[in-house]
Design an enzyme around this catalytic site. Structure first.
Site, PDB file in Angstrom:
ATOM      1  N   ASP A  12      -2.391  -4.214  -5.135  1.00 25.21           N
ATOM      2  CA  ASP A  12      -1.809  -2.900  -4.918  1.00 25.21           C
ATOM      3  C   ASP A  12      -2.448  -1.930  -5.910  1.00 25.21           C
ATOM      4  O   ASP A  12      -3.100  -2.340  -6.877  1.00 25.21           O
ATOM      5  CB  ASP A  12      -0.294  -2.978  -5.126  1.00 25.21           C
ATOM      6  CG  ASP A  12       0.418  -1.719  -4.694  1.00 25.21           C
ATOM      7  OD1 ASP A  12      -0.062  -1.048  -3.767  1.00 25.21           O
ATOM      8  OD2 ASP A  12       1.461  -1.394  -5.297  1.00 25.21           O
ATOM      9  N   ASP A  14      -0.967   1.783  -7.021  1.00 27.18           N
ATOM     10  CA  ASP A  14      -0.022   2.466  -7.902  1.00 27.18           C
ATOM     11  C   ASP A  14       0.943   1.467  -8.533  1.00 27.18           C
ATOM     12  O   ASP A  14       1.545   0.640  -7.838  1.00 27.18           O
ATOM     13  CB  ASP A  14       0.763   3.524  -7.125  1.00 27.18           C
ATOM     14  CG  ASP A  14      -0.129   4.677  -6.671  1.00 27.18           C
ATOM     15  OD1 ASP A  14      -0.828   5.232  -7.527  1.00 27.18           O
ATOM     16  OD2 ASP A  14      -0.132   4.995  -5.473  1.00 27.18           O
TER      17      ASP A  14
END
EC number: 3.1.3.5
Length: 279
Positions: A12, A14
Site C-alpha cells: 500500500d 499512504d
C-alpha cells in the site's frame, strides 16, 4: 512462508510508504533494497483519481523513486477486469484522469448511450447530472461497477464523499449493488500479481489497514505484513478474528539492516509466535 521466502512484494502507499506527502522512515531504503535484490514490486492504491504517472511524480516529490510501471491503482485493476469481461466494450464513466485513461487504454468506448457498464470512480467534484445519468443507464440494463468501496477521502478541509458513498446513493435509487474491484476485493491483488507474473505462494502484501490490506491479502493467499505507521494500531488488530503473518512498527523493520537501529525485537508478540510456528 517466511519473509525471506517472498519473491515479489505488493505494498500500500499512504500510511506505509508516505504520510502527508512525506516519505516514512525506511521507505526509500526498502524500495532500493528490492531493486538491488531484483525483487519485483508494485505500489497499490485504491485511489482512482490519478494515473500512475501522476502518482510516480507525487512519490518523487516525497523522496521515493517509483516508476509508473511499478504502480497499480484500482482504476487499472477495474479496466483490466472489464477488458477481460467485455473486450472492446463501452462504458459511461464517472471519474477523473486515472479511470478515464485506464478505460481508454483498455480499448473501451466512452458513451452515455446504451453502454455495457456504468463505471463509478472517484472525483473531487461529483456531478448530480452525471449521477442521474448513471442511475437511468443502470435502470436500463447497464452493469454497475465501482473502482473502490472507500466512502470518504481526505482533504485539507476535512473528509470528502468518495466512491463508496456515491455508490450507496446510486444503489438506493436503482436497487443494484455495484461490483467493487478495489481493496478489500482480492481481485485487486490477483490482477497485480498477474501484472508481475507472480504466484501467491511467493508474494507478500504490506498494508496499514486490517479491513482492506490484510483481509484481502489473506483471501488472496499472500504473506501479509501489517505496519503500524498508518491507520491500524495494536488495539485495532484485536477487533478482528484474523491476523496478519507479521506486525511491524514500519517498513524500516523489513530492511536487511534496519534504519535508525530499529530491531525486530519491537515486533508484536503475535508476529513472533507466528514466525516460531512456521519454523
Amino acid at each position: 512462508m517466511r519473509e525471506r521466502d517472498v519473491d515479489c512484494w505488493l505494498t500500500d502507499m499512504d500510511g506505509v510508504l508516505v504520510h502527508e506527502n512525506k516519505a516514512l522512515p525506511g521507505a526509500a531504503e526498502l524500495i532500493e533494497q528490492w531493486r538491488s535484490q531484483s525483487k519485483p514490486f508494485l505500489v497499490l492504491t485504491n485511489n482512482s483519481i490519478y494515473t500512475p504517472r501522476d502518482l510516480s511524480a507525487r512519490l518523487g516529490r516525497s523522496g521515493l523513486e517509483v516508476p509508473e510501471d511499478s504502480i497499480w491503482t484500482s482504476a487499472l485493476a477495474t479496466a483490466t477486469f472489464l477488458r477481460d469481461q467485455s473486450p472492446n466494450g463501452s462504458a459511461f464513466v464517472i471519474g477523473e484522469a486515472g479511470i478515464t485513461t485506464a478505460m481508454h487504454e483498455a480499448g473501451f468506448v466512452m458513451t452515455d448511450v446504451a453502454p455495457d457498464f456504468v463505471v463509478l470512480g472517484e472525483t473531487r467534484t461529483y456531478s448530480f447530472e452525471a449521477i442521474t445519468r448513471a442511475i437511468r443507464l443502470i435502470n436500463d440494463g447497464a452493469r454497475f461497477i465501482a473502482t473502490n468501496p472507500d466512502v470518504t477521502s481526505p482533504s485539507a478541509d476535512g473528509p470528502l464523499p468518495a466512491t463508496g458513498a456515491v455508490a450507496a446513493l446510486i444503489t438506493s435509487a436503482t436497487r443494484r449493488e455495484p461490483y467493487v474491484i478495489g481493496k478489500p476485493n482480492p481481485m485487486m491483488f490477483r490482477s497485480a500479481m498477474n501484472r508481475l507474473g507472480a504466484h501467491s505462494e511467493r508474494t507478500g502484501m504490506i498494508g496499514d489497514r486490517m479491513d482492506t490490506d490484510v483481509v484481502a491479502g489473506i483471501e488472496a493467499g499472500l504473506h501479509t505484513v501489517l505496519v503500524l505507521s498508518g491507520i491500524a494500531d495494536r488495539a485495532e488488530v484485536e477487533r478482528y478474528p484474523f491476523r496478519p503473518k507479521e506486525i511491524l512498527d514500519s517498513v524500516a523493520d523489513l530492511l536487511d539492516e534496519p534504519a535508525s537501529g530499529n530491531s525486530r525485537k519491537s515486533n508484536s508478540k503475535e508476529a513472533k509466535n507466528t514466525r516460531k510456528s512456521e519454523q
